[in-house]
Scaffold this active site. Sequence first.
Site, PDB file in Angstrom:
ATOM      1  CD  GLU A   1      41.992  41.476  42.227  1.00 50.64           C
ATOM      2  OE1 GLU A   1      41.642  40.368  41.803  1.00 50.64           O
ATOM      3  OE2 GLU A   1      41.509  42.552  41.811  1.00 50.64           O
TER       4      GLU A   1
ATOM      5  CG  ASN B   1      37.901  38.829  38.673  1.00 48.93           C
ATOM      6  OD1 ASN B   1      36.835  39.206  39.159  1.00 48.93           O
ATOM      7  ND2 ASN B   1      38.220  39.070  37.416  1.00 48.93           N
TER       8      ASN B   1
ATOM      9  CG  ASN C   1      35.128  40.455  43.301  1.00 54.29           C
ATOM     10  OD1 ASN C   1      35.069  41.680  43.396  1.00 54.29           O
ATOM     11  ND2 ASN C   1      35.482  39.851  42.165  1.00 54.29           N
ATOM     12  CD  GLU C   2      33.625  42.068  39.360  1.00 54.77           C
ATOM     13  OE1 GLU C   2      34.047  41.210  38.556  1.00 54.77           O
ATOM     14  OE2 GLU C   2      33.957  43.273  39.293  1.00 54.77           O
TER      15      GLU C   2
ATOM     16  CE1 TYR D   1      37.738  48.917  37.504  1.00 59.82           C
ATOM     17  CE2 TYR D   1      36.145  47.126  37.410  1.00 59.82           C
ATOM     18  CZ  TYR D   1      37.230  47.731  38.012  1.00 59.82           C
ATOM     19  OH  TYR D   1      37.802  47.167  39.126  1.00 59.82           O
TER      20      TYR D   1
ATOM     21  CD  GLU E   1      36.468  45.425  41.668  1.00 63.25           C
ATOM     22  OE1 GLU E   1      36.700  45.562  40.440  1.00 63.25           O
ATOM     23  OE2 GLU E   1      36.453  44.329  42.243  1.00 63.25           O
TER      24      GLU E   1
ATOM     25  CD  GLN F   1      43.480  46.063  41.872  1.00 61.62           C
ATOM     26  OE1 GLN F   1      44.577  45.797  42.339  1.00 61.62           O
ATOM     27  NE2 GLN F   1      42.757  45.162  41.251  1.00 61.62           N
TER      28      GLN F   1
END
Length: 528
Positions: free
Chosen positions: A50, A95, A193-194, A266, A314, A366
């Site tokens: 990212e 993000n 994404n999200e 996470y 992720e 990442q």
Amino acid sequence: MRYRHLVCFIGLVLGLGLAMPTSAQQARIKIDPDRVIDKVDPLIYGSFVEHLGRCVYGGIYEPGSPLADEDGLRRDVLQAVRELGVTILRYPGGNFVSNYHWLDGVGPERKPRLDLAWHVLEPNTFGTNEFMKFIRKVGAEPYFTVNMGTGTIEEAQWWVEYTNVKEGPYYAELRKQHGFPEPYGIKFWSLGNEMDGFWQLGHLSAEDYAKKAREAAKLMKATDPSIRLIAAGSSDFRPGADPQHWNRVVLEELKDHIDYIALHIYVGNPDNNYYNFVATPLEMERRTAIVKGLIQQVLWGSRRERPIYIAWDEYNVWYRARTGEALRGRRALEERYNLEDALVIAGFLNGFIRQADIVKMANLAQLVNVIAPIFTNEQGLFKQTIYYPFQLFARNAHGTALDVFVDSPTYDTEEFFLGLGERTTKLENVPYLDVSAVYNEENGRLVINVVNRHKDQPITTELIAQEGRFRGPFEVYEVNGPDIKAENDFGIERVKTVRKPDVSANGTRFTYTFPPHSFTQLIGRLER
């Protein structure tokens, strides 16, 4: 007299408060090659790049550095990524992507933009074509994420045209003008994404996201019918959120268009409770089972022939570098990892193998510097603790996942935080031994992956072949360190993979003692 001396010795030990040695706990692992889960998809050994912190700039890309090649790519990073064994790389966010316009990062004139996600200036000197040079040099599959926040469905379609159409339409010809005559044939594309997260630029409700993503999917697949699409599934599990409503709506609306639904997790150890922390990958498996049920429900009676899979695109340990200045700027999210973090990553990978029938992609977030297994400075790099279990899995755990029987001592956790403000209920009967196994029927190669979660005690384990016989020595690889908080640093490697003496295994059983706070990989043969 001897008895009196023994009593005096015991009294001395107790008086000094010293612990007497404890015998190893006992366990059994049963391997049956007929108890098949599914093929392990190599794409579960993926990672993520990212535009965040020093992942790209100062990480994989540093023109002018004596360590960089002719394309500005760090040669030492390229080598470390190849050795890691990463199979697929997600790009460019995260993000970041919800305010990213890919056209700013191609061609001779780049447009600097304010990155509103991470609050830095994005120069856009690294973009689509630079990333594809990196991909080709490390030998991984590319996986692109389109902007479903501030972007348009037409912009998403143009990107597919630019990368995947050989010639004719405007954006295919534009790629050729930029010096890249052949299309890249990028197979995997994520629809945002999200987008369930209130923190996301252009955040949408489930219903609005599903409508926008559906129309983008139609345009993208009309441009290249061979691509595989990944929907943005749930990432928000905070109090008050309804992640399964989001997943249900997305699956219902997009079931005729997508190939995967992406989930994120996470975990962390904010309470400094080791046993809670090393059990956190079990929450991933619980969420996997729930979404697997939703997929089955949505596809019930459907005419669709291809299944929909789960992509955990992720996941990682992330809880230290997530407040204040650690969340912003060019040094954002620079988490330093220890041994207990490495055991958690091994637990995630064990879980992905145990869920091999539904989890067909995973991306450690990442790759470099930003919550990453590789950490650089201007002079070089070091490999973080989490590098080593991932490397062993990615190199060796290929084949068919087996449903392994494990009889191990257990423990109960407390109710605890995962690391992002998400609470989970306490877990009961968590096995100290966390196990997966991968078998290759053609050559009889068997890979057994074992995390001993016990902080203090080894566990002596009888490994039993319920069908067939173990043949020849088993290679033994161990990731461990002097204590659970041991970290690596530049020039210091306290946690790494160590080759242990081979274990003789000729017959239906053998015994191995797994050290405390360790990940062990055994590689041998099982003949039918």
